[in-house]
Structures are given as C-alpha cells and as structure tokens.
Design an enzyme around this catalytic site. Structure first.
Site, PDB file in Angstrom:
ATOM      1  N   PHE A 121       0.848  -1.196   0.000  1.00  0.00           N
ATOM      2  CA  PHE A 121       0.000   0.000   0.000  1.00  0.00           C
ATOM      3  C   PHE A 121       0.883   1.246   0.000  1.00  0.00           C
ATOM      4  O   PHE A 121       1.800   1.358   0.807  1.00  0.00           O
ATOM      5  CB  PHE A 121      -0.897   0.016   1.252  1.00  0.00           C
ATOM      6  CG  PHE A 121      -1.767   1.235   1.341  1.00  0.00           C
ATOM      7  CD1 PHE A 121      -2.904   1.351   0.572  1.00  0.00           C
ATOM      8  CD2 PHE A 121      -1.428   2.281   2.197  1.00  0.00           C
ATOM      9  CE1 PHE A 121      -3.711   2.487   0.642  1.00  0.00           C
ATOM     10  CE2 PHE A 121      -2.225   3.416   2.271  1.00  0.00           C
ATOM     11  CZ  PHE A 121      -3.372   3.512   1.495  1.00  0.00           C
ATOM     12  N   LYS A 139       3.184   9.491   8.829  1.00  0.00           N
ATOM     13  CA  LYS A 139       2.563   8.963  10.040  1.00  0.00           C
ATOM     14  C   LYS A 139       3.294   9.338  11.343  1.00  0.00           C
ATOM     15  O   LYS A 139       3.099  10.416  11.860  1.00  0.00           O
ATOM     16  CB  LYS A 139       2.388   7.445   9.915  1.00  0.00           C
ATOM     17  CG  LYS A 139       1.339   7.054   8.859  1.00  0.00           C
ATOM     18  CD  LYS A 139       0.802   5.657   9.037  1.00  0.00           C
ATOM     19  CE  LYS A 139      -0.448   5.425   8.195  1.00  0.00           C
ATOM     20  NZ  LYS A 139      -0.215   4.799   6.905  1.00  0.00           N
ATOM     21  N   ASP A 198       9.162   2.630   1.190  1.00  0.00           N
ATOM     22  CA  ASP A 198       8.058   3.334   1.834  1.00  0.00           C
ATOM     23  C   ASP A 198       8.073   3.012   3.332  1.00  0.00           C
ATOM     24  O   ASP A 198       7.659   1.937   3.752  1.00  0.00           O
ATOM     25  CB  ASP A 198       6.746   2.889   1.179  1.00  0.00           C
ATOM     26  CG  ASP A 198       5.519   3.585   1.775  1.00  0.00           C
ATOM     27  OD1 ASP A 198       5.619   4.099   2.911  1.00  0.00           O
ATOM     28  OD2 ASP A 198       4.471   3.586   1.125  1.00  0.00           O
TER      29      ASP A 198
HETATM   30  C1  PLP Z   1      -0.569   5.195   5.504  1.00  0.00           C
HETATM   31  C2  PLP Z   1       0.363   4.804   4.426  1.00  0.00           C
HETATM   32  C3  PLP Z   1       0.484   5.568   3.243  1.00  0.00           C
HETATM   33  C4  PLP Z   1      -0.378   6.758   2.951  1.00  0.00           C
HETATM   34  O1  PLP Z   1      -0.246   7.767   3.902  1.00  0.00           O
HETATM   35  P1  PLP Z   1      -1.388   8.894   4.044  1.00  0.00           P
HETATM   36  O2  PLP Z   1      -0.841   9.831   5.062  1.00  0.00           O
HETATM   37  O3  PLP Z   1      -2.641   8.196   4.454  1.00  0.00           O
HETATM   38  O4  PLP Z   1      -1.544   9.520   2.703  1.00  0.00           O
HETATM   39  C5  PLP Z   1       1.419   5.167   2.316  1.00  0.00           C
HETATM   40  N1  PLP Z   1       2.203   4.096   2.526  1.00  0.00           N
HETATM   41  C6  PLP Z   1       2.116   3.347   3.636  1.00  0.00           C
HETATM   42  C7  PLP Z   1       3.019   2.177   3.806  1.00  0.00           C
HETATM   43  C8  PLP Z   1       1.180   3.663   4.609  1.00  0.00           C
HETATM   44  O5  PLP Z   1       1.066   2.897   5.708  1.00  0.00           O
END
Ligand code: PLP
Length: 420
Positions: A147, A260, A231
């Site tokens: 994701f 986050k 990521d």
């Molecule tokens: C939460 C998340 C995103 C997206 O972040 P947002 O602040 O919701 O746009 C992208 N990559 C990973 C791995 C995530 O956990």
C-alpha cells in the site's frame, strides 16, 4: 454503556455531512491523553492503534503540546519562497536518523501520499534523466499487495486491483510483482526506473518481506541502474525498533518516504533521498504550499528528539517482544500466530473474524484494527509501559473470549455455515 441517543445523533450527522468514502465511523472521540481516548459519553478506551501508527508519543504528550503551542505563537506558515530554521533543522535531523549522509536531501509534504507522490516523480525524473546518452526507463516496479496511498499517483503504485478498479485508467508504466527475489530477478531490466518496496506490508496485515529480499533488491536495482525506494510511512520513526525498518537489513536505499509517526499526530510527510538521487529534482519540478511549514517541522523535530531522548526504539523492541510473547500465550483458540517487528504487530487469527474481535475489543474499551479479515493490527504509542501492556492483555483476552464464545454458538449443527 454507550448512550444510544447521542450515538444515533453523531452517526446521523456523520452520514449527513461526510462523503461516503469509508464505512461508518466506529466511535466519536472527544479527547485523548497518553495511551487513552475518551468518547462523547466520557467512556475511556485504551488506544492500541495510535491513529494508525501515528501518535508515537501517545495523545496530548507535553512535548507535542509544547512544541505546537510555542511554534503557533511564533510562526506557522511562510510558503516555500522562504526558508525557516525549523524546516532546516528537521531536514538535517531526518538525514542523520536515516543515514542519508551529506549528499542526502529532503522534500517535505503533508501526508504519506504526498511523500510517495514526490517519490513517484523522483522515479519518473530518473527514468527520463539519462541525458548522458542512456536509454529511457519507462518501467516502475512495485509489490503486489503493498500500500502506498490513495491519490491517483500513489494508487497507481498500490498493488491492489480492487482499490484501483473504480478509478481506471491508472497512470501507465507500473508493474506489480510478487514479493520474492525470483520475481524481482525475472522482472528487472535496464528499462526499470525504480522499485517501490513497503518493508512490512502494514495495510495488507503486517506482512514481512522474505528473508534477504531487501539485500537482493539493493543488488539488483543497483546492477540495473534503477532506484530503490522504500516506503517507511508506517514502519518509520522508530516503530519497528530501528529509526527506519530498512536499517535492520544494513542496505542503503536511494530514497525513503516517511509520514505517520514522525509528526506524532501533526500531518507531515517527507521524501528523503540518498546519494545522487537528490540531484534529480530541479527548480519547478515539484512543490507544496504547506510542505515543510514551520508548525509541522517544529513538532516533528520535537517528537523525534523525544523518541531519541526516551530511548523509545529500545522500548518498541522490548514491548513488542513482550506483547507478542504474551499474546501467543493467552491460550485463545482464535490465535494462530503473531507477525511484525517492534510495535507494529499483526495478530493472525484462525478464523476470518478480525472485524468481530475489533468490535468486541471496543465494547470492552480497547481500540485495535482489523488490517484484513483474519489479522488484528496493533500500533500503539512507542512509550507504552507495563501498565498499558497488562491492561491490553486483559481487554484483548476478554474480546477474544467474547468472539470465541459466539463462534462456538454458531458451530451448533443447525447452523448451515461452518465459520471455519
Ligand atoms: C498510511 C500509508 C500511506 C499513505 O499515507 P497517508 O498519510 O494516508 O496519505 C502510504 N504508505 C504506507 C506504507 C502507509 O502505511
């Protein structure tokens, strides 16, 4: 007990005022402190989701409150025509924590998706950047089931067909591969601009990469001149017991994205480049009005320094191990195993009842989340201690009991469907 009249009112308000992009809100929270949340009826909950791995220091931590208050009273926004000391301080700190070295560079956005949008652009710039006679690189590789966000760019690199389907066509050039070294070997060539990797697939259910994958990914991307972009949005800021999850593997990526947990509750995201990758952006190629604003950068610096000061990397490692051991020894017939690293934990269930466990937990005063049908995800504050761990185990055991009992009821011979 929840007051059903107030509950009906806020649920009605939510469905009247908010677009229906998500399922119904599960509770209405009005206040938080430390590891606890309070709902509109004054009921207290132990928060083991942390806003999805965001509130690293818990709610309303004095360091967070002080940083935000002082910076709000000093300077909140000037735009990126100008520099601010808080922005430069955070950029230097992120480079240091990531080990990005002198050549490292930081781009600031306001969310995970924005950090990954910047990374996508970095990949495209690299794909087109071979002005020294090299061929173009139109291909981008990403992992199935990883994701990376919900914007059109980040959705295009998110390997979940069901999420993409309503929004087709996607931005072209992205191909999804299995998370194996063999699949990567088969897919990679000199026309690949970048490989995107989520080091632990949080949204998919806290699923780790196979042993040695990152090391092989580093070798293969380097051999083919492709960028390795990691990521770290969910895994970063100390959550796994290292500042960033890739650091457990000893590799050096070309870029990572963070969001986050670095803001501890303030929305902020960043792309951190290593080595030459930082030279790919040139004036005019990207920007954000709010990106790197004084308020967010002051808060993130304070949060990261507090994580460092209180040695919360060690706490994440130790509490994570303590929790997993205790969960596996709860003796619940529902528990299959646990996955993850540090305080990013997936509790794997023997039946697809994660939603029921989450609902029962909430009834008992505990907030956790169903990452998928058979995985309960835990991502509590990094500073939890024995009190929170003990209370969690008590409440979680009760939630599991509630669901196990109801499963047994359904397992009577008159029930047409076997829940297994
Ligand atoms: C939460 C998340 C995103 C997206 O972040 P947002 O602040 O919701 O746009 C992208 N990559 C990973 C791995 C995530 O956990």
């Amino acid at each position: 007990m929840t007051d059903t009249t107030t509950q009906a009112r806020w649920q009605e308000d939510a469905s009247r005022h908010l677009v229906r992009n998500a399922s119904d809100r599960l509770a209405m929270f009005t206040r938080g402190e430390g590891a606890y949340l309070w709902d509109q009826d004054g009921r207290r909950y132990l928060d083991f989701l942390g806003g999805i791995a965001v509130t690293s220091l818990g709610h309303a931590h004095p360091v967070f409150v002080d940083a935000i208050s002082r910076q709000a009273a000093t300077l909140a926004q000037v735009s990126n025509f100008f520099a601010t000391p808080t922005q430069l301080e955070l950029a230097a700190l992120l480079k240091e924590l990531a080990g990005a070295g002198d050549a490292g560079r930081v781009y600031f956005g306001n969310s995970g998706a924005e950090a990954n949008e910047a990374a996508f652009k970095l990949a495209r710039l690299h794909g087109a950047a071979d002005r020294n006679g090299g061929s173009a690189r139109p291909r981008i590789l990403a992992l199935k089931n990883a994701f990376h966000g919900r914007t059109m760019g980040t959705l295009a690199i998110t390997g979940k067909p069901s999420m993409q389907e309503p929004f087709l066509p996607m931005i072209p050039g992205v191909e999804f591969i299995d998370s194996t070294v063999e699949a990567l070997e088969a897919a990679i060539d000199d026309r690949v601009a970048a490989l995107f990797v989520e080091p632990i697939k949080g949204e998919a259910g806290v699923v780790e990469l196979p042993e040695g994958f990152l090391v092989a990914a580093r070798e293969l991307t380097r051999a083919h001149g492709a960028l390795l972009i990691i990521d770290e949005i969910q895994t970063g800021a100390g959550r796994t017991g290292a500042w960033f999850a890739f650091q457990h593997s000893g590799i050096v990526p070309d870029a990572i994205t963070v969001a986050k947990g670095i803001g501890g509750g303030f929305p902020i995201g960043a792309l951190i480049t290593f080595g030459d990758a930082g030279d790919l952006f040139y004036p005019g190629t990207h920007g954000s009005t709010f990106g790197g604003n004084p308020l967010g950068t002051a808060v993130a610096t304070a949060v990261l320094r507090e994580i460092e000061r209180a040695d919360l990397l060690t706490n994440a490692t130790e509490r994570g191990a303590q929790l997993r051991h205790a969960i596996e020894n709860l003796g619940s017939p529902l528990i299959e195993s646990t996955r993850g690293q540090g305080l990013l934990i997936g509790v794997s269930l023997r039946h697809p009842v994660a939603g029921a466990v989450v609902a029962a937990a909430q009834q008992h005063g505990l907030i956790v989340n169903a990452a998928n049908d058979d995985t309960v995800r835990l991502a509590p504050a990094l500073n939890i201690g024995d009190v929170e761990v003990d209370e969690f185990l008590d409440l979680f055991a009760r939630a599991l009991h509630t669901v196990a009992d109801s499963l047994l009821l359904e397992e009577t011979p008159t029930t047409p469907e076997d829940p297994a």
